[in-house]
Scaffold this active site. Sequence first.
Site, PDB file in Angstrom:
ATOM      1  N   ALA A  82       3.057   1.741   2.966  1.00 23.77           N
ATOM      2  CA  ALA A  82       4.247   0.891   2.898  1.00 23.77           C
ATOM      3  C   ALA A  82       5.346   1.576   2.086  1.00 23.77           C
ATOM      4  CB  ALA A  82       3.894  -0.459   2.278  1.00 23.77           C
ATOM      5  N   CYS A  91       0.824  -1.210   0.000  1.00 25.50           N
ATOM      6  CA  CYS A  91       0.000   0.000   0.000  1.00 25.50           C
ATOM      7  C   CYS A  91       0.859   1.262   0.000  1.00 25.50           C
ATOM      8  CB  CYS A  91      -0.931  -0.006   1.201  1.00 25.50           C
ATOM      9  SG  CYS A  91      -0.062   0.163   2.781  1.00 25.50           S
ATOM     10  N   HIS A 140       5.896   6.474  -2.375  1.00 26.38           N
ATOM     11  CA  HIS A 140       7.224   7.018  -2.682  1.00 26.38           C
ATOM     12  C   HIS A 140       7.090   8.502  -2.993  1.00 26.38           C
ATOM     13  CE1 HIS A 140       7.977   2.851  -4.708  1.00 26.38           C
ATOM     14  NE2 HIS A 140       8.301   2.783  -3.437  1.00 26.38           N
ATOM     15  N   ARG A 173      11.379  -5.489   7.020  1.00 25.62           N
ATOM     16  CA  ARG A 173      12.274  -5.395   5.875  1.00 25.62           C
ATOM     17  C   ARG A 173      13.694  -5.444   6.397  1.00 25.62           C
ATOM     18  NH1 ARG A 173      11.837  -1.986   1.558  1.00 25.62           N
ATOM     19  NH2 ARG A 173      13.324  -0.723   2.638  1.00 25.62           N
TER      20      ARG A 173
HETATM   21 FE1  CFM Z   1      12.721   0.859  -5.854  1.00 22.46          FE
HETATM   22 FE2  CFM Z   1      12.254  -1.530  -5.968  1.00 22.46          FE
HETATM   23 FE3  CFM Z   1      10.741   0.103  -4.483  1.00 22.46          FE
HETATM   24 FE4  CFM Z   1      13.243  -0.448  -3.775  1.00 22.46          FE
HETATM   25 FE5  CFM Z   1      12.387  -2.505  -2.214  1.00 22.46          FE
HETATM   26 FE6  CFM Z   1      11.384  -3.523  -4.450  1.00 22.46          FE
HETATM   27 FE7  CFM Z   1       9.896  -1.940  -2.951  1.00 22.46          FE
HETATM   28 MO1  CFM Z   1      10.532  -4.365  -2.128  1.00 22.46          MO
HETATM   29  S1  CFM Z   1      14.176  -0.774  -5.634  1.00 22.46           S
HETATM   30  S2  CFM Z   1      12.183   1.417  -3.824  1.00 22.46           S
HETATM   31  S3  CFM Z   1      14.104  -1.191  -1.923  1.00 22.46           S
HETATM   32  S4  CFM Z   1      10.929  -0.046  -6.622  1.00 22.46           S
HETATM   33  S5  CFM Z   1      12.642  -4.431  -2.981  1.00 22.46           S
HETATM   34  S6  CFM Z   1      12.006  -3.515  -6.621  1.00 22.46           S
HETATM   35  S7  CFM Z   1       9.314  -3.679  -3.954  1.00 22.46           S
HETATM   36  S8  CFM Z   1      10.651  -2.370  -1.010  1.00 22.46           S
HETATM   37  S9  CFM Z   1       8.908  -0.083  -3.240  1.00 22.46           S
END
Ligand code: CFM
Length: 543
Positions: A65, A62, A195, A96
């Site tokens: 997260a 989500c 993000h 994590r």
């Molecule tokens: Fe970028 Fe990722 Fe992500 Fe990531 Fe991650 Fe991921 Fe993620 Mo899991 S590099 S920031 S550190 S998109 S492994 S492939 S899914 S937490 S949101």
Amino acid sequence: MTHNETPKGEGLREKILAGYPAKLAKKRAPQLVVNKKDAEGNVPSVKANVRTTPGIISQRGCCYAGCKGVVLGPTRDIVNLVHGPIGCSFYAWLTRRNQTRPPTDKDANYMTYCFSTDMQDENIVFGGEKKLRAAVQEAFDLFHPKAIGIFSTCPVGLIGDDVHAVAREMKEKLGINVFGFSCEGYKGVSQSAGHHIANNQLFKHVIGLDDRAPEGKFKITMLGEYNIGGDAFVLEDLLERCGFTLVATLSGNSTINQFERAHTADLNVVMCHRSINYVADMIEKKYGVPWFKVNFIGAKSTAKSLRKMAAFFDDPELAARVEQVIAEELVKVEAAAAEVKPRCTGKTAMLFVGGSRAHHYQDLFAEIGMKTIAAGYEFAHRDDYEGRKVLPTITVDADSRNIEELEVEKDPRRYRALLTDEKRAKLASVNFEFNDYQGMMPQMDDETLVVDDINEQDTQRLLELCKPDVFCAGIKEKYSVQKHGVPCKQLHSYDYGGPYAGFKGAINFYREIDRLVNTRIWSFIEPPWETAASPTLEATYER
Ligand code: CFM
């Protein structure tokens, strides 16, 4: 089934879509694409960053997260306070593999703590701002942190608590930086929205607060590296040996002060394009720092990225040092690859992860002779699949409009024209690309299958039909994949292995994949329903 008989291309795609009721198959169809480059290298279009149909078992996480866990999670000295019911905190706590290395035992490290307002029914009914204010005060009294971040969970958005007003009030009262995030889990369609919300707030409230750059001739900021499995430690060491000064990382092994001074670098390099490309753009616009995409996953990509960074600074001494480090490291990498290659060549991999790793890790597999036959992202956008050239054609929908787009202007005092027209022209003459990302699909072979937002059903069918030698995903998928007799490598937490970044990481990865794809363990397991002597349950019914 041998790999020669494995369905692929359109045949495979159709077999997967056949598993859906007609209406859903129609909806899913544009998210499943057979890769094929035309004469100009253009790839087909993928539907991405759209809502998952309710009821489908998606891999996605989500918005909360993405904001709290991914972007702010790896930072050690901000108290990350979750405003919400305790469950949201529990599942974001140590789930994590965030690692960090404070310089001394005395330095702040809140990563092992779990801060929550622990909202109760009463707070949902009568409002939770009072409780939030008290929690911020309590965290301050106990820890005296440099900053406190407040994260909104779903109920906070539903009842309308104003976390930003509380943050402003407490910032004034306590004299430290306090900022809030409207990252309610339901915002956007996935963690990708989180993000964006996290980065917008960091840009507004943190980046640019400290103009003191660290000493160093070749200063860089690394964007989109999150220190999973200790990757950042490998990269910090590598960059230092090459002669670069790391001003900040967003956010692996970072501190609030690194964020505050991130704009003082001379160059931004972007690892995970999905999670942070907008920060790279905003820093460039406001402070003049140019950016380009790098990839430190895979030995060849690492060498290529280091060389590009050296070329940017155009300094013979730096270039020589970079070459020396690459030469030293490649000897070890090539020896490790040569050892496993005869056993791994021709084996197949599928990667379904996040928003960048499904692309980056294909390089590591290629280095040991393995083929990626299908791949996809959980939540990436079309530019991550097809390249940034499609940006102007991406349609904005109600879900993306939900996320604030910051209006950024040149900072009249601190803007540095780091990339002069002359320098840009000189670098362009050697095909040097800035502000670009080619995306995953142009690198993949024709006839491979790309699946966006894969779900449990697609996964099961892909495994049954193609029997790959390894399937890369996360903990939610791991055991259902392995029940098919296919090893699953987690690429979010690395199964507590790693690091996999840089040259050292490449060696670790080769060896682990060799063990995974060549172990005979799977042949010893026979599912009970496939054996003649299946155990049967007997029961008698007693009144
Ligand atoms: Fe970028 Fe990722 Fe992500 Fe990531 Fe991650 Fe991921 Fe993620 Mo899991 S590099 S920031 S550190 S998109 S492994 S492939 S899914 S937490 S949101």
